[in-house]
Design a protein around this motif. Sequence first.
Motif, mmCIF file in Angstrom:
data_model
loop_
_atom_site.group_PDB
_atom_site.id
_atom_site.type_symbol
_atom_site.label_atom_id
_atom_site.label_comp_id
_atom_site.label_asym_id
_atom_site.label_seq_id
_atom_site.Cartn_x
_atom_site.Cartn_y
_atom_site.Cartn_z
ATOM 1 N N HIS A 98 0.914 1.789 12.154
ATOM 2 C CA HIS A 98 1.282 0.368 12.096
ATOM 3 C C HIS A 98 2.117 0.070 10.853
ATOM 4 N N LEU A 99 1.688 0.591 9.702
ATOM 5 C CA LEU A 99 2.445 0.349 8.473
ATOM 6 C C LEU A 99 3.813 1.016 8.534
ATOM 7 N N PHE B 153 -3.582 -2.091 1.162
ATOM 8 C CA PHE B 153 -4.569 -2.069 2.243
ATOM 9 C C PHE B 153 -4.703 -0.649 2.786
ATOM 10 N N GLY B 154 -3.559 -0.023 3.084
ATOM 11 C CA GLY B 154 -3.569 1.313 3.667
ATOM 12 C C GLY B 154 -4.106 2.376 2.731
ATOM 13 N N LYS B 155 -3.656 2.357 1.470
ATOM 14 C CA LYS B 155 -4.128 3.385 0.529
ATOM 15 C C LYS B 155 -5.618 3.225 0.263
ATOM 16 N N LEU B 156 -6.059 1.992 0.051
ATOM 17 C CA LEU B 156 -7.474 1.754 -0.224
ATOM 18 C C LEU B 156 -8.339 2.274 0.919
ATOM 19 N N ASN B 157 -8.007 1.907 2.133
ATOM 20 C CA ASN B 157 -8.824 2.321 3.273
ATOM 21 C C ASN B 157 -8.732 3.814 3.542
ATOM 22 N N ASN B 158 -7.522 4.335 3.648
ATOM 23 C CA ASN B 158 -7.378 5.693 4.162
ATOM 24 C C ASN B 158 -7.843 6.748 3.181
ATOM 25 N N VAL B 159 -7.611 6.557 1.886
ATOM 26 C CA VAL B 159 -8.097 7.558 0.933
ATOM 27 C C VAL B 159 -9.617 7.492 0.843
ATOM 28 N N ARG B 160 -10.154 6.300 0.823
ATOM 29 C CA ARG B 160 -11.610 6.146 0.749
ATOM 30 C C ARG B 160 -12.284 6.770 1.966
ATOM 31 N N GLU B 161 -11.750 6.520 3.149
ATOM 32 C CA GLU B 161 -12.350 7.079 4.359
ATOM 33 C C GLU B 161 -12.112 8.583 4.458
ATOM 34 N N GLU C 22 1.165 -5.579 -0.546
ATOM 35 C CA GLU C 22 -0.265 -5.772 -0.296
ATOM 36 C C GLU C 22 -0.737 -4.960 0.908
ATOM 37 N N GLN C 23 0.133 -4.788 1.883
ATOM 38 C CA GLN C 23 -0.223 -4.002 3.064
ATOM 39 C C GLN C 23 -0.288 -2.515 2.742
ATOM 40 N N VAL C 24 0.563 -2.065 1.823
ATOM 41 C CA VAL C 24 0.468 -0.676 1.364
ATOM 42 C C VAL C 24 -0.854 -0.467 0.626
ATOM 43 N N ALA D 187 5.950 5.550 -2.537
ATOM 44 C CA ALA D 187 5.148 6.771 -2.565
ATOM 45 C C ALA D 187 3.758 6.535 -1.996
ATOM 46 N N ARG D 188 3.175 5.369 -2.278
ATOM 47 C CA ARG D 188 1.836 5.068 -1.750
ATOM 48 C C ARG D 188 1.828 5.055 -0.237
ATOM 49 N N TYR D 189 2.928 4.629 0.362
ATOM 50 C CA TYR D 189 3.016 4.665 1.821
ATOM 51 C C TYR D 189 2.799 6.083 2.340
ATOM 52 N N GLY D 190 3.391 7.080 1.668
ATOM 53 C CA GLY D 190 3.191 8.466 2.077
ATOM 54 C C GLY D 190 1.749 8.907 1.925
#
Length: 396
Positions: free
Chosen positions: A312-313, A329-337, A325-327, A253-256
């Motif tokens: 990429h993910l 990475f994506g959730k942390l960056n993309n939601v924050r930005e 860990e890569q998911v 779900a985090r990937y989405g």
Amino acid sequence: MAAEPLPPFDPADPLGIDDLLAPEDLAVRETVRSWAADRVLPEIAGWYERGELPAVRELARELGALGALGMTLEGYGCAGASALQYGLACLELEAADSGIRSLVSVQGSLAMYALHRFGSEELRREWLPRMASGEVIGCFGLTEPDHGSDPGAMRTSARRDGGDWVLSGRKMWITNGSVAGVAVVWARTEEGIRGFAVPTDSPGFSAPEIRHKWSLRASVTSELVLDEVRLPAGALLPGARGLGAPLACLGHARYGIVWGAMGAARSCFRAALDYARTREQFGRPIGAFQLTQAKLADMAVELHKGMLLAHHLGRRLDAGKLRPEQVSFGKLNNVREALEICRTARTVLGANGISLEYPVMRHATNLESVLTYEGTSEMHQLVLGKALTGLDAFRG
């Protein structure tokens, strides 16, 4: 020999990311975008203002007809789409509203994914075809009133009683809960944490809706109450043993969310860009001022960096190489930005930025929930910190 002329610069796709997409990927994106434009955007401001999603069952059936529910799963009426295509769908759904993407994400990436990966063949046949069509809505009961980031400390319990299981406990902040026909519930047993498919018409089960929210207002959010709910032995998900099973569902779900957050950000960026081109102050559009252009440039850079990360993910997931860990990475960056883009867009719109005539404040408040659900920023920082250092900071 003369060089081929460069393609024109496209403000909507400044990095040419669409060149990475196959025609079938673009077709999926356009189908979901058109549906959202027709069915969600004309109504979403009113739904958000009133704090309701009145057409949720109808919307679920329409999303099922699009193939958007359990989109990446194989068989049982599911579309069997690629992870990249699912990501594009999440982006377009959340560009309309985070609540709509949450409906699809919880249905497909949590409830259906759990049944598909961990359920018996009988459970799959019983639930998945009706969930894929949208006839049955599902929910996912993991979080509890006192246990969010530490689900391993859950108090909901399941005990054997003859050939049955008896479940007792409470779950909190459950998307789709009060409209669901089946709840995937995680409970502590003598054998460790196990998952169960709970029909919501079971005696002792109730799902009171949570109201008075200032975020995800166009989304059904509920508490789940299990008061000695008796289930047959077949309700157990036989493939799910331990906390790793629900965490695997959350990873899917985090990937989405990695994609969806960029949809919300894109909506706010485009609103700010359009406004900057037309809003005049001091005799010219505000987009002609350097400070406004700096804001727009910074928003565009973070938006499209986030979209590249999501692509990429998605490719890694389709190749079977995406790590948890890569998911994170994506959730942390993309939601924050995405949140920062929404806040910056609000400043471009000035006072109009708080009006529901524009999507900015609605997306900003929704993203405050997306920031913390399915893993807070702090939890994802610690996941990455552990991966980088090899040292576990979760427990003293």
